[in-house]
Design a protein around this motif. Structure first.
Motif, mmCIF file in Angstrom:
data_model
loop_
_atom_site.group_PDB
_atom_site.id
_atom_site.type_symbol
_atom_site.label_atom_id
_atom_site.label_comp_id
_atom_site.label_asym_id
_atom_site.label_seq_id
_atom_site.Cartn_x
_atom_site.Cartn_y
_atom_site.Cartn_z
ATOM 1 N N UNK A 292 0.940 -1.284 0.168
ATOM 2 C CA UNK A 292 0.055 -0.047 -0.032
ATOM 3 C C UNK A 292 0.715 1.336 -0.089
ATOM 4 N N UNK A 293 2.289 1.251 -0.089
ATOM 5 C CA UNK A 293 2.978 2.372 -0.103
ATOM 6 C C UNK A 293 2.466 3.483 -1.012
ATOM 7 N N UNK A 294 2.577 4.714 -0.818
ATOM 8 C CA UNK A 294 2.319 5.772 -1.730
ATOM 9 C C UNK A 294 3.633 6.606 -1.643
ATOM 10 N N UNK A 295 4.165 6.966 -2.789
ATOM 11 C CA UNK A 295 5.446 7.920 -2.456
ATOM 12 C C UNK A 295 4.642 9.338 -2.570
ATOM 13 N N UNK A 296 4.245 9.648 -1.199
ATOM 14 C CA UNK A 296 3.827 11.074 -1.057
ATOM 15 C C UNK A 296 4.647 11.881 0.272
ATOM 16 N N UNK A 297 4.932 13.037 0.167
ATOM 17 C CA UNK A 297 5.481 13.535 1.239
ATOM 18 C C UNK A 297 4.744 13.506 2.736
ATOM 19 N N UNK A 298 3.413 13.541 2.686
ATOM 20 C CA UNK A 298 2.851 13.304 3.749
ATOM 21 C C UNK A 298 2.686 11.767 4.378
ATOM 22 N N UNK A 299 3.042 10.824 3.724
ATOM 23 C CA UNK A 299 3.071 9.555 4.135
ATOM 24 C C UNK A 299 4.545 9.476 4.893
ATOM 25 N N UNK A 300 5.609 10.120 4.350
ATOM 26 C CA UNK A 300 6.891 10.048 4.914
ATOM 27 C C UNK A 300 6.802 10.684 6.183
#
Ligand code: FAD
Length: 334
Positions: A292-300
């Motif tokens: 489910x990984x999303x490469x978004x700043x918010x997820x980081x």
């Protein structure tokens, strides 16, 4: 030897925010980035693009977000090594880590956080026969400190924003600036291109259009650059430095050799705390992968918060950590 609680590899938005989350737990951070500036993809690829999905900011310019992150972490006094790539990472018997960089800087850290995004940005090199011979001896792929070029003769090659911006800036610093570009027009900002044409007209720089780097000359250190013009004539220009600025492309690089679980160029992590298969090494932001990984700043940013709690327990296994909000943590960040 730099000593720190957490060594963060990568000073992109996620690495920067990790300093804040670790700082709330009184953990000190040292950040290392291969680029000469902080901000990762935001500063390097899209500094002027608006971002619309940062909570609380209906819109924020990418560079503005980086500047704000730097303000937000300033109270925790992070330290930085910029323009150096982390090449070596070894675990010590006591569970701590030793890191070493391309320039020989050494860091001893209790925990390592890999926030390396797409990997380290490596320069795209021009194809010239004896280029490698002069790397570090006159050939530089990035400008770390403009003062290095004071009163020197420099040749810059490229047609994008970096080539234009550094030509304009260094025209005030260097003894002589030559800009070589293979086309008639530039890819960079119109405003900067106009300024470069203006400087050439005023004889403040030498502008060689429809020209290509041919070869280099020197006795141990760079002395001259041979350049081919439109008529295929090779002309020679004296030079102390050649700075080819043909862009950067990200490479996983040395991370692939650190015995970490890797899946499709990303580090496999446990989503409980973003730890890797090596206890004490965490991976957050674009560099990690999980279902489910999303490469978004918010997820980081979320990953940085969970990682910090776990890192604290790794460094201080005997201390009890009770979660509190920033406003009641006894810490006033600002
Ligand atoms: P990065 O920003 O990639 O930073 C990683 C840093 O690590 C780099 O500076 C690199 O030099 C350094 N590094 C790597 N390896 C090493 C090493 N061995 N030694 C030293 N340094 C190393 N996301 C959003 O949320 N919203 C958007 O609107 C959005 N727009 C985007 C638009 C574009 C054009 C692109 C390309 C991306 C966009 N993204 C957006 C994605 C977002 O930029 C990334 O999710 C974010 O940059 C990830 O941050 P990071 O800190 O994990 O990694």
């Amino acid at each position: 030897m730099i000593k720190t609680d957490i060594c963060i590899i990568g000073a992109g938005p996620v690495g920067l925010f990790a300093v804040f989350e670790a700082g709330l737990l009184k953990l000190k951070c040292h950040l290392i980035d291969a680029l000469p500036q902080v901000g990762g993809q935001l500063s390097e690829i899209y500094p002027k693009k608006p971002i619309y999905d940062i909570p609380g900011f209906p819109t924020v310019n990418a560079q503005e977000l980086v500047d704000n992150l730097m303000k937000q972490i300033a109270p925790f006094k992070p330290t930085f090594t910029l323009g150096e790539r982390v090449d070596g990472l070894t675990k010590q018997e006591d569970g701590s880590f030793l890191l070493s960089t391309s320039d020989g800087t050494e860091v001893h850290a209790g925990v390592v956080v890999i926030a390396a995004g797409l990997g380290s940005f490596e320069p795209r090199k021009p194809v010239i026969e004896n280029l490698e011979k002069f790397e570090g001896k006159g050939v530089d792929y990035m400008v770390k400190d403009p003062e290095k070029y004071r009163d020197k003769k420099i040749v810059i090659a490229g047609g994008g924003d970096s080539a234009l911006d550094w030509t304009i800036f260094l025209s005030e610093v260097a003894k002589e600036v030559t800009l070589v570009h293979r086309n008639q027009t530039f890819r960079g900002a119109l405003d900067s291109a106009d300024k470069v044409f203006e400087l050439a007209q005023e004889n403040k720089i030498r502008l060689l259009l429809n020209s290509n780097l041919h070869s280099l000359d020197g006795d141990g250190v760079l002395k001259a650059v041979h350049i081919t013009d439109q008529a295929s004539t090779v002309n020679t220009f004296e030079a102390d430095y050649l700075i080819p600025l043909f862009g950067l492309s990200p490479k996983l690089g040395p991370i692939a050799d650190w015995n970490l679980g890797i899946d499709k160029s990303a580090i496999v992590v446990n989503t409980e705390d973003y730890s890797t298969n090596v206890p004490g090494i965490y991976a957050i932001g674009d560099i990690n992968t999980y279902a489910g990984k999303l490469k978004l700043i918010l997820c980081g940013f979320h990953e940085a918060a969970l990682m910090s709690q776990s890192a604290f327990k790794y460094i201080y296994p005997d201390q009890k950590l009770s979660f509190k909000y920033t406003t009641v943590n006894g810490i006033t960040p600002l």
